[in-house]
Write an enzyme that holds these catalytic residues in place. Structure first.
Site, PDB file in Angstrom:
ATOM      1  N   GLU A 219       0.828  -1.197   0.000  1.00 19.27           N
ATOM      2  CA  GLU A 219       0.000   0.000   0.000  1.00 19.27           C
ATOM      3  C   GLU A 219       0.873   1.263   0.000  1.00 19.27           C
ATOM      4  O   GLU A 219       0.549   2.250  -0.660  1.00 19.27           O
ATOM      5  CB  GLU A 219      -0.920  -0.015   1.229  1.00 19.27           C
ATOM      6  CG  GLU A 219      -2.120   0.894   1.118  1.00 19.27           C
ATOM      7  CD  GLU A 219      -3.159   0.586   2.202  1.00 19.27           C
ATOM      8  OE1 GLU A 219      -3.926  -0.381   2.018  1.00 19.27           O
ATOM      9  OE2 GLU A 219      -3.190   1.282   3.218  1.00 19.27           O
TER      10      GLU A 219
ATOM     11  N   GLU B 211       2.085   1.690  -3.417  1.00 17.25           N
ATOM     12  CA  GLU B 211       0.969   2.166  -4.245  1.00 17.25           C
ATOM     13  C   GLU B 211       0.755   3.673  -4.057  1.00 17.25           C
ATOM     14  O   GLU B 211       0.573   4.419  -5.031  1.00 17.25           O
ATOM     15  CB  GLU B 211      -0.305   1.392  -3.884  1.00 17.25           C
ATOM     16  CG  GLU B 211      -1.496   1.724  -4.777  1.00 17.25           C
ATOM     17  CD  GLU B 211      -2.789   1.033  -4.332  1.00 17.25           C
ATOM     18  OE1 GLU B 211      -2.765   0.257  -3.362  1.00 17.25           O
ATOM     19  OE2 GLU B 211      -3.827   1.293  -4.961  1.00 17.25           O
TER      20      GLU B 211
ATOM     21  N   CYS C  64      -8.351  -1.915   4.356  1.00  9.90           N
ATOM     22  CA  CYS C  64      -8.247  -3.087   5.246  1.00  9.90           C
ATOM     23  C   CYS C  64      -9.583  -3.499   5.830  1.00  9.90           C
ATOM     24  O   CYS C  64      -9.749  -4.615   6.276  1.00  9.90           O
ATOM     25  CB  CYS C  64      -7.342  -2.785   6.426  1.00  9.90           C
ATOM     26  SG  CYS C  64      -5.807  -2.027   5.988  1.00  9.90           S
TER      27      CYS C  64
ATOM     28  N   SER D 176      -7.321   1.971  -2.102  1.00 10.79           N
ATOM     29  CA  SER D 176      -6.144   1.164  -2.413  1.00 10.79           C
ATOM     30  C   SER D 176      -6.621  -0.173  -2.964  1.00 10.79           C
ATOM     31  O   SER D 176      -7.599  -0.737  -2.481  1.00 10.79           O
ATOM     32  CB  SER D 176      -5.327   0.938  -1.143  1.00 10.79           C
ATOM     33  OG  SER D 176      -4.453  -0.148  -1.339  1.00 10.79           O
TER      34      SER D 176
ATOM     35  N   LYS E  84     -15.723  -9.475   8.181  1.00  3.65           N
ATOM     36  CA  LYS E  84     -14.683 -10.351   7.623  1.00  3.65           C
ATOM     37  C   LYS E  84     -15.286 -11.673   7.154  1.00  3.65           C
ATOM     38  O   LYS E  84     -14.755 -12.319   6.261  1.00  3.65           O
ATOM     39  CB  LYS E  84     -13.599 -10.625   8.666  1.00  3.65           C
ATOM     40  CG  LYS E  84     -12.735  -9.420   8.978  1.00  3.65           C
ATOM     41  CD  LYS E  84     -11.626  -9.227   7.956  1.00  3.65           C
ATOM     42  CE  LYS E  84     -10.872  -7.928   8.194  1.00  3.65           C
ATOM     43  NZ  LYS E  84     -10.090  -7.511   7.023  1.00  3.65           N
TER      44      LYS E  84
ATOM     45  N   GLU F 262     -16.423 -10.756   3.830  1.00  2.19           N
ATOM     46  CA  GLU F 262     -15.277 -10.539   2.943  1.00  2.19           C
ATOM     47  C   GLU F 262     -14.696 -11.863   2.433  1.00  2.19           C
ATOM     48  O   GLU F 262     -14.380 -12.001   1.253  1.00  2.19           O
ATOM     49  CB  GLU F 262     -14.190  -9.755   3.686  1.00  2.19           C
ATOM     50  CG  GLU F 262     -13.000  -9.384   2.820  1.00  2.19           C
ATOM     51  CD  GLU F 262     -11.846  -8.780   3.634  1.00  2.19           C
ATOM     52  OE1 GLU F 262     -11.563  -9.283   4.732  1.00  2.19           O
ATOM     53  OE2 GLU F 262     -11.239  -7.811   3.167  1.00  2.19           O
TER      54      GLU F 262
ATOM     55  N   GLU G  31     -14.258 -12.446  -5.377  1.00  2.00           N
ATOM     56  CA  GLU G  31     -12.907 -12.071  -5.820  1.00  2.00           C
ATOM     57  C   GLU G  31     -11.822 -12.757  -4.998  1.00  2.00           C
ATOM     58  O   GLU G  31     -10.654 -12.738  -5.373  1.00  2.00           O
ATOM     59  CB  GLU G  31     -12.685 -10.553  -5.686  1.00  2.00           C
ATOM     60  CG  GLU G  31     -13.670  -9.661  -6.380  1.00  2.00           C
ATOM     61  CD  GLU G  31     -14.890  -9.341  -5.519  1.00  2.00           C
ATOM     62  OE1 GLU G  31     -15.947  -9.057  -6.095  1.00  2.00           O
ATOM     63  OE2 GLU G  31     -14.820  -9.398  -4.284  1.00  2.00           O
TER      64      GLU G  31
ATOM     65  N   CYS H 291     -10.308  -1.555  14.732  1.00  2.00           N
ATOM     66  CA  CYS H 291     -10.641  -2.978  14.912  1.00  2.00           C
ATOM     67  C   CYS H 291     -10.804  -3.355  16.386  1.00  2.00           C
ATOM     68  O   CYS H 291     -11.536  -4.289  16.704  1.00  2.00           O
ATOM     69  CB  CYS H 291      -9.573  -3.849  14.302  1.00  2.00           C
ATOM     70  SG  CYS H 291      -9.248  -3.435  12.594  1.00  2.00           S
TER      71      CYS H 291
END
Lengths: 590, 163
Positions: free
Chosen positions: A278, A281, A304, A324, A363, A366, A371, A520
């Site tokens: 990142e 990037e 994230c 990102s 999560k 996710e 993907e 988190c």
């Protein structure tokens, strides 16, 4: 400042304080159900009733402001009986399945009923219509258990700015849920699980995946590895009656090993890796903008937090190019475990099971995104919340408090302090700056103790800037550039920041967004009950973990270096692109 | 209705209340005046235009009995359940209507002809028990009269009139 009397004890309080605030100030406990710290009280549940001398009726302490000279009684016969009636009426409609409800250990309603000495329910209430919503991978809702306190409504609409849940119909027929009695998967819910974290009873919970993990562990043909997010180590202890902010990293590792995982790894490893990818990037985007003068999507946002990703996909699709392209550390881990680690150990990806322990319910969603199959199979198989891990340890008969400390396995368990602080709001930003600054200037990040005070703490939107000087030749285009960064946590704050950017009122290069308040450590899968004092205790514990590490900058992680040498070759390279990066797509809200 | 046209109409209504606090309920009032109820597609469009969560809109619609989620019947039958009418047999009239029309209070007949509802006092207690169809008041109604009254409004009856 008004002076009032709580149970004959004089106390001076702020002019805008409520009776509840005043009582807490003098250490008097008043039970609450609908009350939500920091938000306007709604006075819906009525369990916080108190007597005010001279008032015609009892009043709800959460929503009654103090008046000078007020004499308040929080614990006399009249108050106790009224509260008992209120709670009995709630219980009379509560389809609680209390004998085997997973909330029976920490059910707030049960606790209040027990403190009030309720032994029988004098009202034979009609039970509500039970609707069980099992539609999402992350959350389950049981309307039979719902007591309509509306805390979930407050957190969803006001803290997260989503508003997927509202009361529908009225009176006895009230149901809390999405419009048109739809299920959560049909509405713009980001599955952050803050509703589940805040629910006083068992009406909203994470979807339980514990049995699937046990089954995988017993399957002799499977190689089962586990990764733990940085936020777990500062909160898991609460499941075993440690005070909030107790670090239990070592005991957690031992417990996971005893449960039977073949390798105990750390999401921290891929947090360090995230910083490399990142950070690179970000520098590439800045180069494109400043040197090549090409159109490029800035500010760049961190990626994230899966709740934030889904939120952007629903509500701010115009910013998707700004996110990102890095996968979250959880998904980077899954992809590497089933490729790099699998090849090294001669295991087929389909024979591997990757389990994540996350502070998060999003999560779970996710991990199931289409993907996230870079290894050829689903990269992360099962996601358990901190709470689920707590249950699992307990049901395995492991005496957590008396465990010896263990250490994570290599290579995917090696990490730096920069990875630890991913757990805190502002932490990813600090971790990124530690690496990017050093890369660009050849010098260590100048913040005291490698930290950047203005982006830390619980303010909803935080900003900082630093002028870069003394750059190394490769990055000389950044000489004297003032790099502006911002941090938002809680999606309503993020939305506020995005609106400012859209209106041209704010301008940054790099922005960290975390779905949940505090980052988190305040995730929807963390032990209950999380308020600001608990958040701060966990945040401080995480910084303590960071400070105790010999290596505190992601680019100094020896195993990450080795991973690039042996496997990935270079940041943003072809392998990285395939395994560590992803794309996003706009979602229809309704 | 075409989505574009609907959006234009809803936007027109919403715009007249833009930026005013508590505008949602006023907008919903106007929507119901226009369409006779709040169609689901309108709620979806409103959610976008006003930037209010759909669930919040639905909360308001379902909280107030005034708002309707289904098209109103051609004729609204209001049965008074105020004290006087109730004592004089209002409940019996309601039961008979439910039986004849096969709907519960708050529902509309399948053919869309009748919407049945319960009201509290129409302000003519001297005529109790009272029911109202459209704007016409029927006083001193007996259970046995109901069939004839309804027949008068039924589709066939209306068709004959037009012929």
């Amino acid at each position: 400042m008004p002076k009032i009397f709580v149970n004959n004890k004089e106390v001076e309080v702020a002019a805008n304080a409520t009776i509840l605030d005043a009582a807490r100030l003098v250490g008097v406990q008043i039970p609450t159900l609908c009350y939500y710290e920091g938000k306007a009280p709604i006075g819906a549940c009525r369990v916080c009733l108190v007597e005010v001398e001279g008032a015609r009726t009892l009043v709800a302490s959460c929503s009654t402001p103090v008046i000078d000279g007020m004499k308040i009684h929080t614990n006399n016969q009249r108050v106790r009986e009224a509260r008992r009636t209120v709670v009995e009426l709630i219980l009379s409609e509560h389809e609680g399945s209390c004998q085997y409800c997973t909330r029976s250990e920490d059910c707030e309603l049960k606790e209040i009923a027990s403190h009030l000495g309720i032994e029988d329910i004098h009202y034979k209430g009609e039970k509500p219509v039970v609707h069980f919503d099992n539609s999402t991978p992350a959350l389950v809702r049981d309307s039979g258990k719902c007591i309509k306190c509306r805390r979930c409504v407050t957190v969803c609409a006001e803290v997260q700015g989503v508003g997927a849940l509202f009361p529908q119909n009225r009176g006895y027929k009230t149901m809390i849920g999405p419009a048109f009695a739809m299920d959560l998967d049909s509405v713009a819910c980001v599955q952050c699980g803050q509703c589940a974290a805040i629910c006083p009873v068992g009406a909203i919970q994470e979807k339980n995946d514990i049995d699937k993990v046990w089954a995988a562990l017993e399957d002799k043909t499977k190689h089962v590895v586990v990764q733990t997010a940085p936020a777990i180590r500062a909160a898991l202890g609460e499941c075993f009656d440690y005070p909030p902010g107790t670090l239990v990293t070592g005991k957690m590792v031992t417990a996971l090993r005893r449960i039977g995982f073949h390798s105990v790894f750390d999401t921290n490893f891929t947090a360090d890796l995230t910083i490399i990818e990142e950070g690179t990037e970000l520098l590439m985007r800045l180069k494109k903008a400043l040197v090549e003068k090409q159109p490029v999507s800035l500010p760049m946002f961190t990626s994230c937090s899966p709740g934030w990703i889904k939120f952007a996909e629903y509500y701010y699709p115009e910013f998707l190019p700004n996110l990102s392209s890095c996968k979250s550390p959880q998904q980077m881990f899954g992809a590497l475990a089933k490729t790099y680690y699998a090849t090294q150990n001669g295991i087929k990806p389909e024979d591997m099971v990757v389990v994540s322990i996350m502070p998060c319910t999003a999560k779970k969603f996710e991990a199931q995104r289409p993907e996230m199959n870079s290894s050829g199979v689903q990269d992360v198989d099962y996601v358990l919340t901190t709470r689920e891990l707590g249950f699992m340890i307990e049901s395995a008969g492991i005496d957590f408090r008396n465990l010896e400390d263990g250490t994570m396995d290599s290579p995917l368990g090696i990490s730096t302090g920069a990875a630890d602080i991913f757990a805190n709001t502002g932490g990813v930003m600090e971790a990124a700056l530690r690496t990017v600054y050093e890369l660009v200037t050849g010098r260590e990040f100048p913040g005291a103790d490698l930290r950047l005070g203005p982006v830390e703490g619980l303010a909803g939107i935080k900003a900082a800037s630093l002028v870069i000087t003394g750059t190394v030749p490769e990055w000389s285009f950044l000489e004297n550039v003032e790099v502006k960064v911002a941090v938002a946590h809680g999606l309503a704050n993020a939305a506020n920041l995005l609106d400012q950017i859209k209106a041209g009122k704010a301008n940054y290069h790099f922005i960290e967004v975390m779905t949940c308040t505090g980052g988190c450590i305040g995730g929807g899968g963390q032990p209950r009950y999380t308020d600001d004092s608990v958040r701060m205790a966990r945040i401080n514990a995480i910084y303590e973990e960071d400070a105790g590490k010999k290596l505190r900058k992601s680019h100094t992680n020896p195993q990450v270096k080795k991973l690039y040498d042996e496997f990935l070759k270079k940041p943003l390279g072809e392998k990285s692109h395939h395994l560590l990066h992803t794309h996003y797509h706009e979602r229809d809200k309704n | 209705m075409e989505k574009e046209l609907l959006e234009r109409e809803v936007k027109e209504i919403a715009d007249s209340w833009k930026g005013k606090e508590g505008n949602l309920i006023m907008v919903l009032h106007q929507i119901q005046n226009r369409y006779g109820y709040v169609p689901r597609e309108v709620s979806l469009v409103l959610s976008e235009i006003l930037d209010v969560p759909l669930a919040r809109i639905y909360e308001v619609i379902t909280f107030y009995h005034f708002f309707r989620l289904t098209p109103p019947g051609k004729h609204t039958i209001s049965v008074c359940m105020g004290t006087a009418c109730y004592l004089k047999g209002g409940a019996e009239l309601m039961t008979e209507l439910e039986h004849l029309l096969c709907v519960k209070p708050g529902e509309t007949t399948k053919d869309g002809q009748f919407h049945l509802e319960m009201v509290r006092c129409l302000g003519c207690c001297g005529l109790a028990p009272v029911l109202k169809i459209g704007e016409k008041i029927y006083g001193g109604v007996k259970k046995k009269d109901i069939g004839d009254i309804i027949a008068h409004y039924s589709e066939e009856a209306e068709a004959q009139v037009t012929e």
